[in-house]
Each structure stands twice: as structure tokens, then as C-alpha cells.
Design a protein around this motif. Sequence first.
Motif, short mmCIF file in Angstrom:
data_model
loop_
_atom_site.label_atom_id
_atom_site.label_comp_id
_atom_site.label_asym_id
_atom_site.label_seq_id
_atom_site.Cartn_x
_atom_site.Cartn_y
_atom_site.Cartn_z
N GLU A 138 0.98 -1.29 0.01
CA GLU A 138 -0.07 0.00 -0.05
C GLU A 138 1.04 1.23 0.13
OE1 GLU A 138 -3.54 1.75 -0.37
OE2 GLU A 138 -3.45 -0.64 0.27
N TRP B 120 2.80 1.75 -3.28
CA TRP B 120 1.80 2.23 -4.33
C TRP B 120 1.48 3.63 -4.14
CZ3 TRP B 120 -0.28 1.79 -8.71
CH2 TRP B 120 -1.60 2.31 -9.05
N LYS B 121 1.33 4.16 -2.96
CA LYS B 121 0.80 5.44 -2.65
C LYS B 121 2.18 6.42 -2.70
CE LYS B 121 -3.04 5.49 0.42
NZ LYS B 121 -3.50 4.65 1.72
N LYS C 238 1.96 7.26 -11.22
CA LYS C 238 1.04 6.62 -11.50
C LYS C 238 0.69 6.98 -13.11
CE LYS C 238 -0.19 6.00 -7.30
NZ LYS C 238 1.03 6.59 -6.63
N LYS D 108 0.55 -5.30 -6.26
CA LYS D 108 0.01 -3.89 -5.62
C LYS D 108 0.76 -2.96 -6.12
CE LYS D 108 -2.33 -1.34 -3.21
NZ LYS D 108 -3.82 -1.04 -3.06
N ASN E 30 -1.64 -2.06 -8.78
CA ASN E 30 -2.67 -1.76 -7.89
C ASN E 30 -3.76 -2.72 -7.88
OD1 ASN E 30 -3.81 -0.11 -5.83
ND2 ASN E 30 -4.88 1.02 -6.94
#
Lengths: 192, 169
Positions: A11, A14-15, A20, A93, A97
Motif C-alpha cells: 500500500e 503504491w501510494k 501513476k 499491488k 494496484n
Amino acid sequence: MSSTSRARLGEEVWKLRTDKINAELVTLTYGSVVAQLCKDLDGDYVEVNKQLDKMGYNIGLRLIEDFLAKSNMQQKCANFRDTADVISKVGFKMFLNITPTIANWSSDNKQFSLLFDENPLADFVELPDDGKAQSELWYSNMLCGVIRGALEMVQMSVDAHFVSDVLRGNDTTEMRINLIRYIEDEMPQDDE
Amino acid sequence: MVVYSFFIFDRHCECIYIRQWLNNVSSATQPLSRPVTASSAATVATSVAEKPSSGNRLSMAEQAKLVFGVIFSLRNMVKKLCGPEDSFLCYRTGHYKLHYYETLSSLRFVMLTDIRTESLKSSLHQIYVNLYVEYVVKNPLSPVEHAGGEGVNNELFELGIDSFVRTID
């Protein structure tokens, strides 16, 4: 590292550490690669699967370094169950995601399945109605190659293939991963 | 802090990058010496041979081989003594300190510095994350395997190493 802390790590990467891009761009780019292969290979879907796997393999060989750099993992997984957990909760992930479900372990703990509830590569896709694609083409086969290439770089030789796909009308999208062997450290050549 | 040299070895135990800086303390304040890069073992050997002032009796290629032999044995010994959790970080002699960092993908980073230098484990990790992965691995035209140093030998990586070495004082 426990399973929940892996989920947290995935998580977090990814954040905070993943650039992105638009999901549709990915889907359409992947789609045009597959479409072009189908065209170039004249609808020989077995060969298309093979080419997708090969492309994925080459991606995996590089992607693993980005994975290690971003996830900051420094310790080897203690066993193949841990590896499966890391692939699902951190690897998928971090790059797509999604967190595929791990299921169907074999009794010797060397084989498992990844169940994809969602698959960003296959959004909007409908397989061609030529009577062959539905039974021969594994649309997302590049993912198998990626896993095979990435694991090879961290000293695991595996076989990965799809066994079902919702695009073909199956109930689930399932990839089977089979540990063939752990690869030993290479020894320096003796040139004395 | 003075950095003497820097090596990268790949999972096939091959030296894919060599970099050497002037081998004396005064070089720290002077511009860095012209880089010696391992585009192939042969060219390294000749370029070092032309530089008698470097004070090295061994060619860089031979040095790399020796260094690899040492780190490989030490690393295996450490794992045998204390189990796979333990890892080999550095050793020092009267004249230099050797720092070692290995990734899970079996890339080995080695840096030789003066003896006062603190642990460089995190610096070597940063080189891997911010320079090697960014400029070598993510370069789509660079090969996956770097036989003879091909692909590692690129300008961005080289410049990155230079400025990095200057900042880890």
C-alpha cells in the motif's frame, strides 16, 4: 515480515513511490500489442501466447530490480509461501494496484494459484469470435512471463501459466505458478 | 572521506563496472581523475598500464578478480557461521576499508575507501536504487545482461557516481 505488514508495505509503495499513469493508456497499449501480434502471426494464438510470455519474461528480468529498489526488501523469503504473499501483496499491488488472491496450494507447497478478481490489462476486452481465440489465446499471458523472469533473477526457477480466464467465459481468471527449483549461487570461474 | 575505487559484480560473478579515483589523499580536494571504466577487461588493463603514477602494481582487471574472490569467500563464510540472516558488510586493513552491499538479485557493490569512513551500506544501497536502477536497468536500450560492462558504461550513470562520491564525505 508478516502478511499484514506486507500488505501495508504494498500500500505504502503504491501510494508514495509509484508514478501513476492513466489506466486506460495501459489497457489500450497492452491491447494493441496483443492485437498486433495476432495480426502478425496470422491468428496463430499458440504462438501469440509464446511471444507474450517472452516479452513478459524480458520485462520481468528488469522489473525485479525496480521492485527491489522500491520495496526496499533486503531479506530473502523464508519459503515459497512467503514468496507468493510478496508477489500478490507487494508486487501486483505496487505495479498494477491489484492484490490477486492466493489459493489452491499443492500439498508440497510448491504450487499455488493467483486468482485475479480484477485485471487492468483486460478491461474492455472481448476475444475475437473466430472459434479459436476462445480456446487458444491467453490474453494476459505477458503476466506469466513477467513472474517467471522476475523470480529467475531472485534465484527461483518457476513455471507460470493461465488455467482459466473470464474472457474465455470461465468463472475466474486463474494463474498457476509452479516452483521448479531454487537456483544456486553461481561460482566464479576458476582461471588459476 | 576518500574513495579509492568502486566495483559492481553481476550474478554471473563477472565484473561489470570498475571505477578508480586517484589513489592518494590529496586527490580528495582536486578534480577527480579521468575515469577508468570497464568497457572490456582488455582496455582496462592497457589504460592502467599507461598510468604508472597510479601506484598500483596490479591492473584493474586483476584487482577486480582478487576483490571478487575475497568478497565471495567472506560472504559465504559469514553465512555459514551465522546463518543466512547475517550478511557481510565491510572489512578494514591498515590502509583501506572495503564496503560491500549485495542485492537480492545477486548484484554486488564494492567500494574501497580510506579507513576513517563510516559504514557505507546505505550509500551503496542508494547507488543501487537511485543510479543503477534508474540509469542502467530502466534504460530500455541497455541489455539485461552486462557482459563486459556493456550498458553500465553510460554517461548518466557515470556522472551520477561522480557527484555521489563527492557528496558522501
